[in-house]
Motif scaffolding. Structure first.
Motif, PDB file in Angstrom:
ATOM      1  N   UNK A 127      10.696  -3.687  16.767  1.00 47.50           N
ATOM      2  CA  UNK A 127      10.417  -2.302  16.387  1.00 47.50           C
ATOM      3  C   UNK A 127       9.232  -2.222  15.436  1.00 47.50           C
ATOM      4  N   UNK A 128       8.598  -1.068  15.463  1.00 49.92           N
ATOM      5  CA  UNK A 128       7.480  -0.800  14.550  1.00 49.92           C
ATOM      6  C   UNK A 128       7.631   0.640  14.066  1.00 49.92           C
ATOM      7  N   UNK A 129       7.242   0.862  12.803  1.00 53.49           N
ATOM      8  CA  UNK A 129       7.303   2.226  12.300  1.00 53.49           C
ATOM      9  C   UNK A 129       6.254   2.462  11.231  1.00 53.49           C
ATOM     10  N   UNK A 130       5.923   3.715  11.067  1.00 54.46           N
ATOM     11  CA  UNK A 130       5.065   4.149   9.972  1.00 54.46           C
ATOM     12  C   UNK A 130       5.847   5.180   9.168  1.00 54.46           C
ATOM     13  N   UNK A 131       5.622   5.177   7.865  1.00 49.61           N
ATOM     14  CA  UNK A 131       6.278   6.130   6.970  1.00 49.61           C
ATOM     15  C   UNK A 131       5.203   7.033   6.372  1.00 49.61           C
ATOM     16  N   UNK A 132       5.408   8.324   6.534  1.00 50.62           N
ATOM     17  CA  UNK A 132       4.448   9.333   6.099  1.00 50.62           C
ATOM     18  C   UNK A 132       5.105  10.267   5.097  1.00 50.62           C
ATOM     19  N   UNK A 133       4.298  10.804   4.206  1.00 50.80           N
ATOM     20  CA  UNK A 133       4.721  11.877   3.331  1.00 50.80           C
ATOM     21  C   UNK A 133       3.655  12.952   3.463  1.00 50.80           C
ATOM     22  N   UNK A 134       4.070  14.078   4.036  1.00 46.05           N
ATOM     23  CA  UNK A 134       3.135  15.094   4.471  1.00 46.05           C
ATOM     24  C   UNK A 134       2.176  14.410   5.449  1.00 46.05           C
ATOM     25  N   UNK A 135       0.880  14.416   5.239  1.00 48.78           N
ATOM     26  CA  UNK A 135      -0.031  13.756   6.171  1.00 48.78           C
ATOM     27  C   UNK A 135      -0.621  12.473   5.602  1.00 48.78           C
ATOM     28  N   UNK A 137      -0.234   8.437   4.931  1.00 47.89           N
ATOM     29  CA  UNK A 137       0.468   7.216   5.318  1.00 47.89           C
ATOM     30  C   UNK A 137       0.879   6.473   4.050  1.00 47.89           C
ATOM     31  N   UNK A 138       2.175   6.259   3.875  1.00 50.98           N
ATOM     32  CA  UNK A 138       2.708   5.596   2.695  1.00 50.98           C
ATOM     33  C   UNK A 138       2.969   4.116   2.978  1.00 50.98           C
ATOM     34  N   UNK A 139       3.499   3.800   4.165  1.00 51.11           N
ATOM     35  CA  UNK A 139       3.832   2.407   4.492  1.00 51.11           C
ATOM     36  C   UNK A 139       3.909   2.238   5.996  1.00 51.11           C
ATOM     37  N   UNK A 140       3.787   0.996   6.422  1.00 51.00           N
ATOM     38  CA  UNK A 140       4.003   0.612   7.814  1.00 51.00           C
ATOM     39  C   UNK A 140       4.951  -0.576   7.797  1.00 51.00           C
ATOM     40  N   UNK A 141       5.692  -0.728   8.875  1.00 51.99           N
ATOM     41  CA  UNK A 141       6.694  -1.787   8.909  1.00 51.99           C
ATOM     42  C   UNK A 141       6.895  -2.262  10.339  1.00 51.99           C
TER      43      UNK A 141
END
Length: 152
Positions: A127-135, A137-141
């Protein structure tokens, strides 16, 4: 695992109406520290997981704590699998989780994890994911998850 665990149900009303959330929030577990998430899948192998931020998610500087973000990334993988129609994988096990911190998140705006199931084998899911807050990019995993054993 308690009854209802791993089974997402639709939220009937409020700002998350139409999204899915776990019926059993597992009170008294580490999930209390994360909070209630909301998920949905809009395409095969993809899901979005949302989570409200709160003061307990902050580090000393008032930004989102890296450990919290890693916990949310791990949690989002399983919430996404449930939204993708794979609730039996609530009992799966994370084999590895890699984080790349890309920015600083703050308390207030919701977090959005965009999760993708890249590949599935007989025993593993990648799996892969990105974490966003509003627009922002805060983190990727990325994560490798060992599937839950089939019921006997």
């Amino acid at each position: 695992m308690s009854e209802g665990a791993g089974h997402l149900s639709p939220v009937a009303d409020g700002p998350w109406a139409g999204w899915l959330s776990w019926k059993d929030t597992a009170p008294g577990t580490f999930l209390d520290a994360i909070g209630t998430s909301y998920s949905r899948s809009d395409a095969p192998g993809e899901a979005t997981v949302m989570l409200a931020t709160r003061p307990s998610h902050a580090n000393r500087l008032g930004a989102l704590h890296g450990g919290f973000l890693a916990s949310f990334a791990d949690h989002a993988c399983f919430a996404a699998l449930g939204a993708m129609g794979r609730p039996e994988q609530a009992e799966a096990i994370t084999i590895d989780l890699n984080m790349q911190y890309c920015g600083s998140g703050g308390i207030g705006p919701d977090l959005r994890a965009e999760v993708e199931l890249l590949r599935e084998t007989g025993r593993l899911m990648f799996m892969r994911l990105t974490i966003w807050q509003e627009d922002v990019l805060v983190a990727a995993s990325s994560a490798t998850v060992r599937k839950a054993s089939a019921p006997k």
